[in-house]
Design a protein around this motif. Structure first.
Motif, mmCIF file in Angstrom:
data_model
loop_
_atom_site.group_PDB
_atom_site.id
_atom_site.type_symbol
_atom_site.label_atom_id
_atom_site.label_comp_id
_atom_site.label_asym_id
_atom_site.label_seq_id
_atom_site.Cartn_x
_atom_site.Cartn_y
_atom_site.Cartn_z
ATOM 1 N N GLU A 39 -4.003 11.728 -14.381
ATOM 2 C CA GLU A 39 -3.556 12.951 -15.036
ATOM 3 C C GLU A 39 -2.140 12.708 -15.572
ATOM 4 O OE1 GLU A 39 -3.710 15.763 -11.896
ATOM 5 O OE2 GLU A 39 -5.893 15.958 -11.930
ATOM 6 N N PRO A 40 -1.661 13.601 -16.393
ATOM 7 C CA PRO A 40 -0.277 13.411 -16.881
ATOM 8 C C PRO A 40 0.710 13.388 -15.711
ATOM 9 C CG PRO A 40 -1.417 15.019 -18.228
ATOM 10 C CD PRO A 40 -2.301 14.734 -17.094
ATOM 11 N N GLY A 41 1.339 12.236 -15.462
ATOM 12 C CA GLY A 41 2.359 12.103 -14.432
ATOM 13 C C GLY A 41 1.838 11.799 -13.043
ATOM 14 N N THR A 42 0.497 11.759 -12.822
ATOM 15 C CA THR A 42 -0.015 11.498 -11.464
ATOM 16 C C THR A 42 -1.404 10.849 -11.552
ATOM 17 O OG1 THR A 42 -0.597 12.459 -9.329
ATOM 18 C CG2 THR A 42 -1.116 13.772 -11.282
ATOM 19 N N SER A 43 -1.771 10.174 -10.450
ATOM 20 C CA SER A 43 -3.100 9.544 -10.335
ATOM 21 C C SER A 43 -3.685 9.843 -8.970
ATOM 22 C CB SER A 43 -3.010 8.022 -10.534
ATOM 23 O OG SER A 43 -2.624 7.710 -11.857
ATOM 24 N N SER A 44 -4.986 10.060 -8.923
ATOM 25 C CA SER A 44 -5.697 10.273 -7.662
ATOM 26 C C SER A 44 -6.708 9.140 -7.491
ATOM 27 C CB SER A 44 -6.424 11.623 -7.667
ATOM 28 O OG SER A 44 -5.500 12.678 -7.858
ATOM 29 N N VAL A 45 -6.660 8.447 -6.348
ATOM 30 C CA VAL A 45 -7.536 7.305 -6.091
ATOM 31 C C VAL A 45 -8.425 7.599 -4.883
ATOM 32 C CG1 VAL A 45 -7.646 4.848 -5.500
ATOM 33 C CG2 VAL A 45 -5.877 5.679 -7.088
ATOM 34 N N TYR A 46 -9.712 7.309 -5.034
ATOM 35 C CA TYR A 46 -10.694 7.438 -3.946
ATOM 36 C C TYR A 46 -11.472 6.107 -3.903
ATOM 37 C CZ TYR A 46 -9.606 12.295 -4.973
ATOM 38 O OH TYR A 46 -8.950 13.461 -5.213
ATOM 39 N N ASP A 47 -11.233 5.333 -2.880
ATOM 40 C CA ASP A 47 -11.742 3.955 -2.860
ATOM 41 C C ASP A 47 -12.737 3.761 -1.716
ATOM 42 O OD1 ASP A 47 -12.205 1.323 -3.240
ATOM 43 O OD2 ASP A 47 -10.121 0.661 -2.968
ATOM 44 N N GLY A 48 -13.960 3.478 -2.090
ATOM 45 C CA GLY A 48 -14.976 3.119 -1.090
ATOM 46 C C GLY A 48 -15.250 1.630 -1.085
ATOM 47 N N THR A 49 -14.481 0.872 -1.928
ATOM 48 C CA THR A 49 -14.639 -0.602 -1.983
ATOM 49 C C THR A 49 -13.250 -1.215 -1.932
ATOM 50 O OG1 THR A 49 -14.570 -0.562 -4.390
ATOM 51 C CG2 THR A 49 -16.740 -0.441 -3.354
ATOM 52 N N PRO A 50 -12.594 -1.232 -0.785
ATOM 53 C CA PRO A 50 -11.203 -1.709 -0.721
ATOM 54 C C PRO A 50 -11.044 -3.157 -1.150
ATOM 55 C CG PRO A 50 -12.156 -1.481 1.472
ATOM 56 C CD PRO A 50 -13.101 -0.836 0.529
ATOM 57 N N ASN A 51 -12.058 -3.982 -1.014
ATOM 58 C CA ASN A 51 -11.935 -5.403 -1.355
ATOM 59 C C ASN A 51 -11.824 -5.618 -2.860
ATOM 60 O OD1 ASN A 51 -12.081 -6.128 1.329
ATOM 61 N ND2 ASN A 51 -14.326 -6.319 1.294
ATOM 62 N N VAL A 52 -12.316 -4.652 -3.649
ATOM 63 C CA VAL A 52 -12.320 -4.831 -5.100
ATOM 64 C C VAL A 52 -10.912 -4.710 -5.676
ATOM 65 C CG1 VAL A 52 -13.173 -3.896 -7.282
ATOM 66 C CG2 VAL A 52 -14.662 -4.003 -5.267
ATOM 67 N N THR A 53 -10.161 -3.771 -5.204
ATOM 68 C CA THR A 53 -8.860 -3.421 -5.824
ATOM 69 C C THR A 53 -7.695 -4.239 -5.289
ATOM 70 O OG1 THR A 53 -8.558 -1.666 -4.201
ATOM 71 C CG2 THR A 53 -9.661 -1.089 -6.264
#
Length: 486
Positions: free
Chosen positions: A90-104
């Motif tokens: 979003e403008p000025g912010t990001s929301s992350v939801y990760d179910g694959t920690p090895n990928v990122t």
């Protein structure tokens, strides 16, 4: 007793059935394994791509509801349930939801993500998807990027979703372990089912084979068990009928041998006796000699008739007899048969009647049909009983004519009516009276009438007499063309 083991017959139904079932089970397991590889390598990635598209649409729809607490709970649940990565800028912010920690965690991921973002911005499309490959692990991922249009938020909102396209190693191991168990169960069940079905299929055949061996040893009372299958039951029924007919034929054959032996012995004995009398006593007495010679001639005729009947039956059985068909008057032929026995009315007190129709032309073998009529008449004379009544009657319709020979004698038992036309068969009435006959006359009659395609039958009631009859189509005698000499 021999101790040799029975060899396995590769051509037997049991072995063939067992082999085919095992081959079927083997190919079934092979197909299952092939489908498993196809599922993992081809079908699974396609399913994940379709599922990722649906999930992205669901996330986008949930985001537009503007319930941050509810959205965070929904996003966290869906990434862990599906093993995916979701990021919303979003403008000025990001929301992350990760179910694959090895990928990122790799640097390569950030580089490829930035490259994908630039391509998305350059193409200026509503959504775009990329397939990425991790060079370190060889794993494939689907990157899905789309803009979320929301009038309540100023500025662009971008949704990033990463979905692994390779199944997890643990899932593959579990699937293959499961397939091993399934394959073993399929092979065992196929083996058990093959043994059961092969035994069930061959058991009635083995039973029929054993019974057939008994039949070849002369046991005509053997029973054939066809089991629970229609085909083997029909085979068993056919063999049971054959066994019954063979037993019946064997019985009749023994009886006819005894009857023929008796019929041959009597005239031969009389011929010999009267020949010796001529030699020793009546040789010089013309009257006695002629009388004895007449008896010899009569007995010789009996022998000749017996041999002729047996030869006729043999020819009819071998289909070697030929019909000499012609147009003739059946009424006239019946009258000839009547004339041959009418003398019994004066000499022995018989009441033999002839009731003709008007002259009727038929097409057939005159001599053979004469034999049929004489057989009917002679049988009626033999069995007419104390009333000594015999009637030869012709009935004519528009298209057919029937000849009936009726008597009021002993008749034929109801349960024996269907057997009177059989070879060597003699009704029980024959055994109650001293009646000459070899038991093949009506069999010859049946064969002759069958060759003429004529309908025939017998109507009889025990103690009230019999009506033997046959029916033929009426013909028009062709007009003979007159020839003129030139």
């Amino acid at each position: 007793m021999s101790n040799t083991k029975r060899k396995i017959d590769p051509n037997s139904i049991k072995t063939t059935t067992l082999l085919y079932f095992m081959m079927f089970a083997f190919f079934l397991v092979l197909i299952i394994w092939e489908f498993q590889d196809l599922f993992i390598n081809k079908y699974y990635p396609l399913m994940r791509i379709q599922e990722a598209t649906r999930t992205a649409e669901a996330v986008e729809d949930q985001y537009r509801k503007h319930n941050p607490g509810r959205f965070d709970e929904y996003a966290s649940q869906i990434v862990h349930t599906n093993g995916i990565y979701i990021r919303i800028d979003e403008p000025g912010t990001s929301s992350v939801y990760d179910g694959t920690p090895n990928v990122t965690k790799s640097e390569e991921f950030e580089k490829k993500l930035a490259s994908a973002r630039r391509q998305f911005e350059e193409k200026n499309q509503a959504s775009i998807s990329f397939t990425m490959t991790d060079s370190s692990t060889g794993s494939k991922y689907l990157l899905y990027i789309t803009n979320i249009q929301d009038e309540h938020v100023i500025g662009p909102i971008t949704l990033y979703m990463i979905t692994p396209l390779n199944p997890m190693k643990s899932t593959v191991i579990i699937m293959r372990s499961l397939l091993l168990y399934v394959s073993a169960i399929v092979m065992i069940l196929a083996l058990l089912l093959a043994i059961y079905l092969s035994n069930r299929l061959t058991r009635p055949i083995d039973n029929i084979t054993r019974s057939a061996r008994e039949l070849t040893r002369g046991n005509y009372n053997v029973q054939f068990d066809g089991g629970n299958f229609t085909e083997t039951n029909e085979l068993a029924e056919a063999l049971s009928t054959a066994s019954y007919e063979m037993g019946k034929a064997d019985f009749y054959q023994r009886e006819i041998v005894a009857n023929v032996s008796h019929d041959l012995k009597t005239p031969l004995t009389m011929i010999k006796s009267y020949a010796e009398m001529i030699m020793d006593i009546s040789g010089d007495n013309p009257e006695k000699r002629n009388k004895h010679l007449e008896i010899i001639i009569t007995e010789t005729d009996r022998l000749n008739k017996l041999v002729s009947d047996m030869m006729s039956q043999s020819k009819l059985q071998s289909n070697s007899i030929e019909l000499n068909k012609e147009y003739f008057d059946l009424v006239e032929l019946a009258r000839e048969a009547y004339d041959s026995v009418a003398v019994l009315n004066q000499q022995e007190g018989y009441n033999i009647q002839f009731r003709p129709s008007k002259p009727t032309i038929v097409y057939g073998d005159r001599d053979k049909l004469s034999q049929v009529i004489h057989n009917f008449v002679s049988n009626a004379v033999k069995y007419c009983g104390d009333k000594k009544y015999v009637c030869i009657r012709l009935k004519r319709s528009s298209k057919k004519v029937s000849l009936h020979v009726i008597d009021e004698g002993v008749g034929i038992p109801k349960d024996e009516l269907s057997h009177v036309w059989e070879r060597y068969y003699r009704t029980s009435a024959n055994h109650e009276r001293e009646i000459e006959g070899n038991g093949i006359g009506l069999s010859i009659v049946r064969s002759i009438l069958a060759l003429h395609n004529a309908n025939y039958g017998v109507d009889s009631e025990e103690g009230r007499g019999s009506d033997f009859w046959f029916e033929m189509p009426i013909e028009k005698k062709p007009v003979e063309k007159k020839t003129t000499d030139k």
